[in-house]
Design a protein around this motif. Structure first.
Motif, PDB file in Angstrom:
ATOM      1  N   LEU A   1       8.936  -8.068   6.091  1.00 53.94           N
ATOM      2  CA  LEU A   1       8.327  -7.391   4.948  1.00 53.94           C
ATOM      3  C   LEU A   1       7.459  -6.249   5.455  1.00 53.94           C
ATOM      4  N   LEU A   2       7.887  -5.030   5.165  1.00 57.72           N
ATOM      5  CA  LEU A   2       7.108  -3.823   5.438  1.00 57.72           C
ATOM      6  C   LEU A   2       6.438  -3.419   4.135  1.00 57.72           C
ATOM      7  N   GLN A   3       5.113  -3.527   4.088  1.00 60.05           N
ATOM      8  CA  GLN A   3       4.384  -3.255   2.845  1.00 60.05           C
ATOM      9  C   GLN A   3       3.427  -2.097   3.045  1.00 60.05           C
ATOM     10  N   GLY A   4       3.568  -1.062   2.223  1.00 60.56           N
ATOM     11  CA  GLY A   4       2.735   0.115   2.352  1.00 60.56           C
ATOM     12  C   GLY A   4       1.592   0.141   1.352  1.00 60.56           C
ATOM     13  N   ALA A   5       0.419   0.583   1.822  1.00 57.13           N
ATOM     14  CA  ALA A   5      -0.755   0.784   0.976  1.00 57.13           C
ATOM     15  C   ALA A   5      -1.621   1.859   1.625  1.00 57.13           C
ATOM     16  N   ARG A   6      -2.496   2.452   0.847  1.00 63.35           N
ATOM     17  CA  ARG A   6      -3.379   3.473   1.424  1.00 63.35           C
ATOM     18  C   ARG A   6      -4.460   2.859   2.296  1.00 63.35           C
ATOM     19  N   ASN A   7      -4.982   1.694   1.894  1.00 61.37           N
ATOM     20  CA  ASN A   7      -6.059   1.046   2.638  1.00 61.37           C
ATOM     21  C   ASN A   7      -6.016  -0.451   2.365  1.00 61.37           C
ATOM     22  N   PRO A   8      -6.785  -1.256   3.104  1.00 59.81           N
ATOM     23  CA  PRO A   8      -6.719  -2.710   2.941  1.00 59.81           C
ATOM     24  C   PRO A   8      -7.047  -3.196   1.529  1.00 59.81           C
ATOM     25  N   ASP A   9      -7.933  -2.492   0.804  1.00 61.45           N
ATOM     26  CA  ASP A   9      -8.270  -2.915  -0.556  1.00 61.45           C
ATOM     27  C   ASP A   9      -7.094  -2.809  -1.508  1.00 61.45           C
ATOM     28  N   GLU A  10      -6.088  -2.003  -1.157  1.00 63.94           N
ATOM     29  CA  GLU A  10      -4.955  -1.779  -2.046  1.00 63.94           C
ATOM     30  C   GLU A  10      -3.704  -2.546  -1.617  1.00 63.94           C
ATOM     31  N   LEU A  11      -3.844  -3.462  -0.674  1.00 60.72           N
ATOM     32  CA  LEU A  11      -2.703  -4.254  -0.204  1.00 60.72           C
ATOM     33  C   LEU A  11      -2.515  -5.444  -1.152  1.00 60.72           C
ATOM     34  N   LEU A  12      -1.547  -5.346  -2.045  1.00 61.98           N
ATOM     35  CA  LEU A  12      -1.373  -6.345  -3.093  1.00 61.98           C
ATOM     36  C   LEU A  12      -0.740  -7.622  -2.554  1.00 61.98           C
TER      37      LEU A  12
END
Length: 255
Positions: A150-161
């Motif tokens: 699973l490669l999961q993209g987010a801008r920062n750790p707070d936005e990692l769903l």
């Protein structure tokens, strides 16, 4: 599976990220919402001028059995400043209902899959269907020995769903499930639970080749930002994957 219209009653909600809410509903007509993990529902409402409209939301419900009446129907909702759907969901009180229809979509794991590995790639709320698929992925791991990335993209750790849930799943199946969060702007604090060896700084498409996509053994799922989906699709084609082994769903933000 028949497509139906039904009322959904809000049971609870919580914030997953500063601009994403996790909403839990139940069908308010006494029927179950039976669906295949990876499918979505549509929520119907009207603009201020009375024009009807709708928005699509992938089901986040962790689904491992035939649904029963009263069971949870879960979705993740991105808040868009000034958005009509955002106003609807932000103003929804516990116990109130929305009009929904579904289930829709074929972005699902297939019973006939004979692959050795799944490559699951997502940005933003595009990771929602993978949460729903976790029981089926566990079944494939246990019964077929399949590997999952699973490669999961987010801008920062707070936005990692749902990052905690995927990390816990990786800890349960360390040989078969690899979780790689990719942060485009800000990395986790050193020493935090999110700062592990598989964290990357950049976009998911930059790290796809780390896994040497295999035309014979891989099936890939791409969900989220259309630019990411297109970039990963081209990279997978260049690696030799046939189109039938790449399953795509693009998320376009609507106000």
């Amino acid at each position: 599976m028949a497509i139906q219209h039904f009322p959904l009653k809000l049971v609870s909600r919580r914030m997953l990220a500063p601009a994403v809410g996790h909403y839990v509903f139940v069908r308010d007509d006494g029927q179950p919402l039976d669906f295949i993990p990876g499918q979505f529902i549509q929520v119907h409402f009207t603009y201020a001028d009375g024009t009807p409209t709708k928005r699509s939301y992938s089901l986040a419900t962790i689904h491992d059995h035939a649904m029963e009446p009263g069971e949870a129907v879960e979705i993740a909702v991105s808040y868009v400043p000034g958005g009509a759907a955002t106003a609807l969901f932000e103003g929804l009180e516990i116990g109130e209902t929305v009009d929904a229809s579904g289930p829709f979509g074929r972005f699902c794991l297939m019973p006939a899959d004979d692959n050795r590995r799944y490559l699951l790639i997502a940005t933003g709320t595009g990771v929602t269907p993978y949460r729903s698929m976790l029981p089926l992925l566990e079944q494939a791991i246990v019964e077929r020995g399949v590997e999952v990335v699973l490669l999961q993209g987010a801008r920062n750790p707070d936005e990692l769903l749902y990052g905690d849930e995927f990390r816990a799943f990786a800890e349960r199946f360390p040989r078969n499930f690899r979780f790689m969060p990719c942060f485009s702007r800000e990395l986790p604090e050193p020493g935090s639970a999110q700062a592990h060896a598989d964290v990357r700084h950049g976009y998911v498409q930059q790290f796809l080749q780390e896994f040497a996509p295999d035309p014979a053994g891989d099936i890939a799922y791409l969900c989220g930002n259309p630019n990411m989906v297109d970039a990963c699709f081209e990279a997978l084609k260049e690696s030799g994957l046939e189109m039938r082994r790449v399953r795509r769903e693009k998320y376009v933000s609507s106000k």
